[in-house]
Write a protein that holds these residues in place. Structure first.
Motif, PDB file in Angstrom:
ATOM      1  N   LYS A 157       0.835  -1.200   0.000  1.00 51.68           N
ATOM      2  CA  LYS A 157       0.000   0.000   0.000  1.00 51.68           C
ATOM      3  C   LYS A 157       0.875   1.257   0.000  1.00 51.68           C
ATOM      4  N   TYR A 207       5.745   4.101   0.824  1.00 54.91           N
ATOM      5  CA  TYR A 207       5.456   2.741   0.365  1.00 54.91           C
ATOM      6  C   TYR A 207       5.789   1.762   1.484  1.00 54.91           C
ATOM      7  N   THR A 216      -1.745   1.291  -4.724  1.00 52.85           N
ATOM      8  CA  THR A 216      -1.138   0.039  -4.289  1.00 52.85           C
ATOM      9  C   THR A 216       0.026  -0.268  -5.231  1.00 52.85           C
ATOM     10  N   SER A 223       3.701   0.477  -9.498  1.00 54.05           N
ATOM     11  CA  SER A 223       2.839   1.200  -8.564  1.00 54.05           C
ATOM     12  C   SER A 223       1.681   1.866  -9.303  1.00 54.05           C
TER      13      SER A 223
END
Length: 365
Positions: free
Chosen positions: A80, A100, A169, A184
């Motif tokens: 996430k 991150y 995410t 990402s």
């Protein structure tokens, strides 16, 4: 001036190169408006390898992140991403950044190119937790592949199911034949798409593979000029323009990433600021008369009294009208408020509007 691992390719592709944050960067290829439209309607590739990446590792990595960032990183789970900022001790912003969560003890922070050293020193100052910090900026390349056709254009290059990835995410896996690439579902355009992190040594092969796979979808290289018009249409802040060491995250409309559920740098003063009420606010506005608002132009009322200043402005390629953002006195911050931009001693009429300026497409549509 620094180069990215792809600088030679940009020059070969005929990009107009400019100095930006200490790097030699492509500002445009075919032209800002054409590139802007490519990202809004198809798919475009930005080399944003100038951005900074720090790895924070250790039992207390989260504790350090919680102290230096305004958002609540305890809400993160593996894979996430979170948007946040580094508040300073005077109520301003050291930088905005992405956090991150790689795993429970490992995090990557992505910071603005112009603030790499400043941010590193700031976080290090608070690292009394024994957290291992590593600056991997100089060996990391980053491509932002943005637009509604990004998923289709890239899917053949990876086993990661791109279409099922939720906004903010990330996953790590094989991409274009290269192992350990971080993919990402983030970006700075509001057009959906991905950001791809990998070691510099793979930069050219990944760039070429992306363009070969994306050719049927009209993929094009995009410069920093269109990146700026795209982010402005979405009302996304640019550090150094819309936010800086003197602007409060509350004034900048970043209350949603300022979580008082945990203590952080200057949190008590910011909470008091919130309770007392802010005196100025960052707003979006559209020009009602002809004229382009530029950074630092004065914003005035009908009588010519200064009530604020422009932080960002452009002619919107999507809307075909001039738009901008700026700080105004709280009394003029309501949607529909009439304001005037001082352009060459003329008062040019504008109106405060709700952000974003353009409707936000579904992420990774």
């Amino acid at each position: 001036m620094k180069n990215t691992a792809l600088t030679d390719i940009h020059i070969r592709e005929g990009a107009k190169m400019v100095p930006f944050a200490g790097y030699n960067m492509p500002v445009q290829y075919a032209g800002i408006n054409a590139e802007h439209e490519t990202v809004r309607k198809a798919v475009g590739v930005f080399d944003v390898s100038h951005m900074g990446e720090f790895i924070l590792k250790g039992d207390k990595a989260l504790d350090l992140i919680q102290q230096v960032t305004s958002n609540d990183a305890s809400k993160l789970y593996d894979g996430k991403v979170q948007y946040s900022c580094l508040p300073n001790e005077q109520g301003g912003i050291v930088d905005d950044l992405l956090v991150y969560r790689i795993d429970e003890k490992t995090y990557m922070l992505v910071v603005n190119a112009s603030n790499i050293e400043k941010d590193w020193n700031w976080i290090s100052k608070y690292n009394t937790y024994g957290v291992e910090m590593k600056d991997i900026s100089d060996r990391t390349s980053l491509l932002a592949i943005q637009g509604p056709k990004a998923t289709e254009a890239l899917q053949s290059l990876t086993d990661i199911d791109l279409g099922s990835m939720e906004y903010y995410t990330f996953k790590r896996g094989k991409f274009a034949g290269v192992d350990n690439v971080l993919v990402s579902a983030t970006g700075y355009t509001g057009a959906g798409g991905f950001e791809i992190y990998f070691d510099n040594e793979h930069a050219e092969e990944i760039w070429l593979a992306v363009f070969k796979a994306g050719e049927p979808f009209g993929i094009k290289p995009i410069g920093l000029g269109a990146r700026d018009t795209l982010r402005l249409e979405m009302g996304f802040c640019l550090y150094g323009n819309d936010i800086d060491d003197t602007t409060s995250p509350l004034e900048a409309g970043l209350g949603w990433i300022t979580k008082f559920s945990k203590p952080f740098t200057n949190s008590e003063a910011l909470q008091q600021h919130k309770q007392q009420g802010i005196s100025k606010k960052l707003v979006g506005f559209e020009m009602l008369e002809r004229g382009i608002p530029r950074h630092d132009y004065e914003i005035v009322d009908a009588d010519g009294n200064v009530i604020g200043r422009v932080t960002s402005g452009t002619q919107s390629p999507s809307l075909q009208k001039a738009i901008g953002m700026g700080y105004v006195d709280q009394a003029y911050s309501k949607e529909g408020s009439e304001i005037f931009i001082k352009i060459r001693d003329n008062k040019v009429k504008a109106q405060v509007v709700k952000l974003p300026f353009t409707a936000k497409p579904a992420a990774n549509a």
